[in-house]
Design an enzyme around this catalytic site. Structure first.
Site, PDB file in Angstrom:
ATOM      1  N   LYS A  73       0.888  -1.222  -0.152  1.00  0.00           N
ATOM      2  CA  LYS A  73       0.092  -0.115   0.052  1.00  0.00           C
ATOM      3  C   LYS A  73       0.787   1.260  -0.057  1.00  0.00           C
ATOM      4  CE  LYS A  73      -3.862   1.992   2.618  1.00  0.00           C
ATOM      5  NZ  LYS A  73      -4.577   1.480   4.037  1.00  0.00           N
ATOM      6  N   SER A 148      -9.554   1.595   3.002  1.00  0.00           N
ATOM      7  CA  SER A 148      -8.872   2.170   2.284  1.00  0.00           C
ATOM      8  C   SER A 148      -7.585   1.575   1.380  1.00  0.00           C
ATOM      9  CB  SER A 148      -8.113   3.459   2.901  1.00  0.00           C
ATOM     10  OG  SER A 148      -7.149   2.733   3.879  1.00  0.00           O
ATOM     11  N   SER A 172      -9.717  -0.922   7.396  1.00  0.00           N
ATOM     12  CA  SER A 172      -9.012  -0.705   5.877  1.00  0.00           C
ATOM     13  C   SER A 172      -8.219  -1.871   5.212  1.00  0.00           C
ATOM     14  CB  SER A 172      -7.935   0.448   5.884  1.00  0.00           C
ATOM     15  OG  SER A 172      -8.825   1.557   5.639  1.00  0.00           O
TER      16      SER A 172
HETATM   17  N1  GLN Z   1     -13.057   3.739   6.478  1.00  0.00           N
HETATM   18  C1  GLN Z   1     -12.471   4.167   7.920  1.00  0.00           C
HETATM   19  C2  GLN Z   1     -12.009   5.584   7.879  1.00  0.00           C
HETATM   20  O1  GLN Z   1     -12.194   6.428   7.000  1.00  0.00           O
HETATM   21  C3  GLN Z   1     -11.027   3.356   8.274  1.00  0.00           C
HETATM   22  C4  GLN Z   1      -9.934   3.768   7.403  1.00  0.00           C
HETATM   23  C5  GLN Z   1      -8.815   2.728   7.751  1.00  0.00           C
HETATM   24  O2  GLN Z   1      -8.860   1.925   8.382  1.00  0.00           O
HETATM   25  N2  GLN Z   1      -7.690   3.176   7.269  1.00  0.00           N
HETATM   26  O3  GLN Z   1     -11.469   6.307   8.887  1.00  0.00           O
END
Ligand code: GLN
Length: 503
Positions: A73, A148, A172
């Site tokens: 990532k 994400s 994420s």
């Molecule tokens: N979707 C969640 C957020 O927007 C979690 C994101 C993540 O785990 N990085 O904060």
């Protein structure tokens, strides 16, 4: 025979050991596959040039990930390779060092293919807040891959990487794994070093593997887990041999295991198809001998509110460093220092990141600190207690990973609250710092569903054991999306957004 690009790392490794394939051949296959499907999936932000596999076979000996092509990532720092975090503000930032996980994989002989797309600063659940482009779900190119770590999940699902790493702050790794039909694990907070991971919310962030199956998950976790003197939050706890634990255990027998099913995770908002698939999976786990009973985590409904105060608060502080001076993007339109800061941040951050910075700054401001931030921390403690209490009766908990399957690109972009709800089933686990995995457990509306298995702190072996037993008893993990990449890309170019992989 299964194509090389569709094989898990452990199988490729077996072929290496038997001399049935070479690193050169595996790399070539992966790069051809990427050429074919990447124009329609867009899992990567940056692809590295194809290495010359010749002579690389030396990497294979002795190392379980030697010669295995993988992806990272783009919030994981890689020495000499641009790391953007999906943001314009970090464009051009080339880290002078490797993240500890990147260094560990390099040392293990794994071969980096590239950096994957993500929501900007990991804030999002769909990959759509990326400053570059949205990634598409290999099961249906009209849908998001989740986020994400959507690029990492889509790369594995689409056969564009054997495995990948993502980061999980509120879901994420698990949510995109669930949307893309692959395995994704968030280890216990502190299990894996965060050194070199671009910080979002430091008390929640954790790096985890995205893989084709549970055995690969155990293998990758074994390589990246462990104490790191460079990350004081990494735990000084021995790293068990996760993979051997799986292979030596009785995979068809879960007798003696007590598994709780928190009823709050099946409440309002869950799609009928998701509920059905998860309930069927729970039945299978029961048939494998586990004792299964409903339980309650009464403070679940407050997790979202607590998370959306704590995570933005930490983010607003972590992101203060992007000022146009130290790294990445710098605005050209400024006349004094304050102007440099404001213009750079105004032009460099996207709308979701700005929303979080504002929320966090507000929650931390002098007059509101007690009412918001402090209160959220207290709620966090109650959520932890819920889990601790449940774990007095149960060894593990099972739940859906996400209340829905992958949604259409664009569908939730104008409605942040609905987007935030994509993570209702994963966020409480981050707040409590627990390990959890998502494994494929069926399909609804032609899209993959994920089963989430949650464990006590540092009980990755228990989580993996149940996941592996379930996987061995089912075949969901063997399905691969039918992706006619080149054709689909052409159709996307003609009629953006209106195309399905199955059409
Ligand atoms: N979707 C969640 C957020 O927007 C979690 C994101 C993540 O785990 N990085 O904060």
């Amino acid at each position: 025979m299964t194509e090389l690009w569709a094989m898990p790392a452990w199988k490729i490794h077996e072929l290496y050991e038997k001399g049935k394939t070479s690193v050169e051949e595996v790399c070539r296959t992966l790069y051809r596959r990427i050429e074919e499907v990447e124009p329609s999936v867009k899992a990567y932000i940056k692809l590295l040039p194809e290495p010359d596999g010749k002579g690389a076979d030396g990497r294979v000996t002795g190392s379980p990930l030697g010669g295995i092509p993988y992806a990272l990532k783009d919030n994981i720092c890689t020495a000499g390779i641009e790391t953007t975090c999906g943001s314009r503000i970090l464009s051009g930032f080339v880290p002078p060092y490797d993240a500890t996980v990147a260094a560990a994989l390099k040392k293990a002989g794994a071969m980096l293919l590239g950096k994957t797309n993500m929501d900007e600063f990991a804030m999002g659940s769909s990959c759509e807040t990326s400053a570059f482009y949205p990634t598409r779900n290999p099961w249906d190119l009209r849908c998001v891959p989740g986020g994400s770590s959507g690029g990492s999940a889509a790369a594995v699902a689409g056969g564009e990487a054997v495995f990948a790493l993502g980061s999980d702050t509120g879901g994420s790794v698990r949510q995109p794994a669930s949307f893309c039909g692959v395995v994704g694990m968030k280890p216990t907070y502190g299990r894996v070093s965060r050194y070199g991971l671009v910080a979002f919310a430091s008390s929640l962030d954790q790096i985890g593997p995205l893989t084709r199956d549970v055995r690969d998950c155990a293998r990758v976790l074994g390589v990246i887990a462990g104490h790191d003197p460079r990350d004081s939050t990494s735990a000084v706890a021995e790293v068990p041999d996760y993979e051997r634990g799986l292979l030596e255990g009785r995979k068809d027998d879960l007798r003696g295991m007590r598994i709780g099913v928190p009823k709050e995770y099946f409440a309002q908002g869950i799609q009928a198809g998701v509920k059905h698939a998860v309930m069927e999976a729970i039945k299978t786990i029961q048939e494998l001998g586990a004792f299964v009973e409903e339980c309650s985590l009464p403070h679940t409904e407050y997790a979202m509110a607590a998370y959306y105060l704590i995570a933005p608060a930490e983010a607003s502080s972590n992101l203060a460093r992007y000022d146009g001076v130290k790294y990445g993007y710098r605005s050209e339109h400024w006349s004094d220092l304050t102007g440099l800061y404001t213009k750079t941040r105004m032009e460099g951050f996207g709308p979701e990141v700005k929303r979080r910075i504002m929320l966090g700054t507000y929650a931390l401001s002098a007059g509101y600190y007690d009412a918001f931030y402090l209160k959220a921390q207290k709620v966090r403690t109650l959520i932890r207690y819920d889990f601790a209490k449940a774990f007095e009766r149960f060894d593990l908990l099972v739940a859906p990973t996400s209340p829905t399957v992958a949604f259409r690109i664009g569908e939730r972009m104008d409605d942040p609250l609905t987007m935030y709800l994509s993570d209702v089933c994963t966020i409480p686990i981050n707040l409590a710092g627990l390990p959890a995995i998502s494994v494929p457990c069926g399909f609804s509306e032609g899209l993959p569903v994920g089963l989430q298995i949650i464990g006590k702190p540092f009980d990755e072996p228990g989580v993996l054991r149940v996941a592996y037993a379930y996987e061995q008893a089912t075949e969901w993990h063997l399905r691969i999306p039918h992706l006619d990449g080149v054709e689909a890309a052409k159709r996307i170019a003609r009629n953006d957004g209106q195309v399905s992989a199955d059409e």
